[in-house]
Enzyme design. Sequence first.
Site, PDB file in Angstrom:
ATOM      1  N   CYS A 133       1.159  -0.866  -0.181  1.00 24.46           N
ATOM      2  CA  CYS A 133       0.134   0.172   0.135  1.00 24.46           C
ATOM      3  C   CYS A 133       0.978   1.164   0.071  1.00 24.46           C
ATOM      4  O   CYS A 133       0.532   2.368  -0.813  1.00 24.46           O
ATOM      5  CB  CYS A 133      -0.341   0.493   1.474  1.00 24.46           C
ATOM      6  N   HIS A 246      -2.523   6.546   4.027  1.00 20.88           N
ATOM      7  CA  HIS A 246      -1.166   6.436   4.402  1.00 20.88           C
ATOM      8  C   HIS A 246      -0.590   7.722   4.380  1.00 20.88           C
ATOM      9  O   HIS A 246      -1.124   8.590   3.254  1.00 20.88           O
ATOM     10  CB  HIS A 246      -0.604   5.085   3.640  1.00 20.88           C
TER      11      HIS A 246
END
Length: 337
Positions: A133, A246
């Site tokens: 990710c 994130h």
Amino acid sequence: MSTKAQPRVAIAGATGAVGVEIMKCLESRHFPLTSLKLLASHRSAGKQVVFCGKRLTVEELTADSFNNVDIALFSAGGDLSLKYAPIAAECGCVVIDNSSAFRQDPDVPLVVPEINGEAALNHPRNIIANPNCTTIITLMALYPLHLRFGLRTIIASSYQAVSGSGQHGISELENQVRAIVNGEPVTCSTYPRQIAFNVLPQIDRFMENGYTKEELKMLNEGRKIMSLPELQVTCTCVRVPVYRSHSISCVAQFEKPVDVDTARACYDGMPGVALMDDPAHGVWPTPLDSTNGDTCYVGRIRKDLAVPNALNLWVVGDQVRKGAALNAVQIAELLIR
Ligand code: A2P
């Protein structure tokens, strides 16, 4: 191998955080599937889930799950991918795998559709890997700049949300915050130290060279996705008490001289990534800006003061969505196009 225009689809790990998001992406993007099979552990077998207004029943994942399936999206962890992805592939099903199990296999393409989508069409093992990710989100910011300036080196620090550890990570943060507010003792089970009101410079296990496995993914996967075997990457991955999305702070060094205006223009018309970069008016992206969305946002673009030919920037992206589920569904879309 070509895949049917209206494939029969399965999700392995359908009840997990990424599996649920895959279902949402398939539904919202009107993915033209003929049927959807939901697979999870025996604990979830029999559970009813609504998809596109219809009730579907979760089945237990077994070796027989992949007969009559054309595309299987795996998100049940690396061990189950290692066990079941080859079985599914043997049945003629194309597996899109979210785990790291096959990412470095030379016969398994590692794909971010906006960057190397054509690689998905050559999958000799019938397995395609979805990248890590943090790597996906970082490369979404750097690829437009790479096209213009030629990427050489990445120096990055990540700020990774607790949902990257699944529901356990979210619960641990919530429980610790509640305990602290109530003056009770804090307990740690998912993370090695307290995550509430703290940041932890360890994600995944430490390797011999002192880096964590997560940090080395950025190096190895970045090289493979961008076909840049000489790319230099150094990274510190940090868990932060954020629910979702994130963030990555990044210094990127290029072959050619850089300037900020040209860099900003590189994002014009680029799919999946957008600028939020007007510091004079307080415009820069935060994790909340990308949460539950498909777009990665880039801001704070500036010429790096220490490294020649380098830009310093900040990128955020929803790691469950673009960092996992959406990217996997986009790969499936490439297969049926
Ligand atoms: P279950 O919900 O039945 O445990 P997450 O990454 O969010 O923790 O999700 C993991 C996913 O992998 C869930 O759908 C989970 O199903 C599934 N899973 C975990 N263990 C197994 C197993 N032994 N067999 C099949 N699916 C599993």
